[in-house]
Design an enzyme around this catalytic site. Structure first.
Site, PDB file in Angstrom:
ATOM      1  N   GLU A  36       0.816  -1.209   0.000  1.00  0.00           N
ATOM      2  CA  GLU A  36       0.000   0.000   0.000  1.00  0.00           C
ATOM      3  C   GLU A  36       0.855   1.267   0.000  1.00  0.00           C
ATOM      4  O   GLU A  36       0.506   2.254  -0.645  1.00  0.00           O
ATOM      5  CB  GLU A  36      -0.946   0.004   1.211  1.00  0.00           C
ATOM      6  CG  GLU A  36      -2.049  -1.049   1.151  1.00  0.00           C
ATOM      7  CD  GLU A  36      -2.987  -0.874  -0.036  1.00  0.00           C
ATOM      8  OE1 GLU A  36      -2.991   0.204  -0.659  1.00  0.00           O
ATOM      9  OE2 GLU A  36      -3.722  -1.831  -0.350  1.00  0.00           O
ATOM     10  N   TYR A 119      -6.227   5.563   5.407  1.00  0.00           N
ATOM     11  CA  TYR A 119      -6.382   4.607   4.307  1.00  0.00           C
ATOM     12  C   TYR A 119      -5.502   3.374   4.524  1.00  0.00           C
ATOM     13  O   TYR A 119      -5.980   2.236   4.472  1.00  0.00           O
ATOM     14  CB  TYR A 119      -6.028   5.259   2.961  1.00  0.00           C
ATOM     15  CG  TYR A 119      -5.875   4.235   1.867  1.00  0.00           C
ATOM     16  CD1 TYR A 119      -6.991   3.630   1.305  1.00  0.00           C
ATOM     17  CD2 TYR A 119      -4.606   3.819   1.435  1.00  0.00           C
ATOM     18  CE1 TYR A 119      -6.858   2.656   0.332  1.00  0.00           C
ATOM     19  CE2 TYR A 119      -4.469   2.844   0.468  1.00  0.00           C
ATOM     20  CZ  TYR A 119      -5.590   2.265  -0.083  1.00  0.00           C
ATOM     21  OH  TYR A 119      -5.468   1.285  -1.034  1.00  0.00           O
ATOM     22  N   ASP A 137      -9.449   5.750  -0.498  1.00  0.00           N
ATOM     23  CA  ASP A 137      -8.460   6.532  -1.239  1.00  0.00           C
ATOM     24  C   ASP A 137      -9.160   7.240  -2.398  1.00  0.00           C
ATOM     25  O   ASP A 137     -10.394   7.274  -2.479  1.00  0.00           O
ATOM     26  CB  ASP A 137      -7.323   5.632  -1.735  1.00  0.00           C
ATOM     27  CG  ASP A 137      -7.793   4.593  -2.750  1.00  0.00           C
ATOM     28  OD1 ASP A 137      -9.016   4.477  -2.998  1.00  0.00           O
ATOM     29  OD2 ASP A 137      -6.923   3.900  -3.330  1.00  0.00           O
TER      30      ASP A 137
END
Length: 350
Positions: A36, A119, A137
């Protein structure tokens, strides 16, 4: 339309159509975290190789915590935004000290770690630990703004927080990770940015207000961005035999702590470059134009003009120049992608 109506068709579509991505094969907390952070500001296809290389070199959080900074930055070279990986290492050290080397299975504790926002905390919590936490996001905000035809500015934190609350209220407790990923996937491959969405293959097209009203391209709404500042720079590729000069950037600020080719503000002429090299107590032997290049950061653009300058050997050098062997540099000295257009002039003689 009630938001919970998208859950069933989205999950069914995701299970049948999800891409085979390396981080989905073994979604441990560490793997999800690394992927991520890498995927921020970087395309999926570009990340795959970096992801495999990073985990081969640093398979555990303890390895990340103990990694020398030069090696760490070299592993990240080309991904940009180097503060991301520096914050990852800070977080890794904290995880080793406070949690025995394992990311905590608690959303709030994950959120407190350096460099981790809502997030990323939501992605780790839901995908790796099965916690009912949203991961919102830009992809998710775009999808939901089109489905609901909501005209609020998605760049506002208040809008993001509201969407997080709304999703947390409806997301399935038994499959929160899959639900989050289904929204991300939809935004990445169907409800795409910068062009018309592929509505004909969207699993929730029958629930989408923007599609029904022909307003897909009007969403999401964003406030106009500030214009980037333009900075002109002259880049010097100073060569002494098989060695070339680099210098280390300050520990704080843009590209902090990385190595770069010597450079100066403004566009210099050949004569001005020769004088600048002489001021470094070096003896220029030959100079040639290395062309122009541009690199775009989030708030500034570098417009660069380069020169290759061959110099005579000398023991007297001014400033903080470091002459390094061409082969040695590949493994030890991370040079940011901002200077990628000029690397070929250093490597061409190898």
């Amino acid at each position: 339309m009630k938001l919970e109506e998208i859950i069933k068709p989205l999950l069914s579509w995701y299970e049948e159509n999800k891409r085979d991505l390396p981080w989905r094969r073994e979604p441990t907390p560490y793997h999800v975290w690394v992927s991520e952070i890498m995927l921020q500001q970087t395309r999926v296809e570009a990340v795959k190789g970096y992801y495999e290389r990073f985990l081969t070199a640093l398979p555990q959080i303890e390895d990340l915590a103990a990694c020398p900074e030069n090696k760490l930055l070299k592993l990240w070279e080309g991904l940009g935004y180097y503060n991301r990986v520096k914050n990852m290492q800070k977080a890794a050290k904290e995880i080793v000290l406070k949690y025995g080397g394992e990311l905590p299975a608690d959303y709030e504790e994950i959120l407190e770690l350096p460099g981790i926002g809502s997030y990323t905390a939501g992605a780790i919590s839901s995908i790796a630990y099965g916690l009912k936490k949203p991961a919102v996001d830009g992809n998710v905000l775009r999808v939901l703004s089109r489905i609901t035809e909501n005209g609020e500015d998605i760049l506002k934190q208040s809008v993001k927080r509201r969407v997080e609350q709304e999703l947390e209220a409806v997301m399935p407790a038994d499959r929160p990770g899959a639900f989050n990923q289904s929204l991300m996937e939809l935004g990445a491959v169907v409800c795409i940015p910068n062009g018309m969405a592929k509505c004909q293959v969207c699993p929730v097209q029958h629930l989408c207000s923007a599609r029904a009203h022909g307003t897909v391209l009007e969403y999401p709404k964003k406030a106009a961005k500030k214009q980037r500042r333009i900075e002109e720079k002259t880049v010097l590729l100073i060569q002494n035999g098989q060695e070339y000069a680099v210098c280390r950037r300050p520990d704080k600020g843009l590209l902090a702590g990385l190595y770069e080719f010597p450079n100066m503000d403004g566009w210099l002429t050949e004569e001005e470059v020769i004088r600048a090299v002489e001021a470094l107590k070096l003896m220029p032997l030959h100079i040639k134009n290395a062309g122009e290049a541009k690199h775009i950061f989030s708030h500034v653009e570098w417009h660069m003009k380069g020169y290759v300058v061959r110099v005579a050997s000398t023991e007297k050098r001014a400033g903080n120049l470091l002459f390094i062997d061409k082969k040695e540099s590949k493994g030890k000295y991370p040079i940011p992608s901002a200077f990628s257009a000029y690397r070929k002039y250093i490597e061409e003689d190898e």
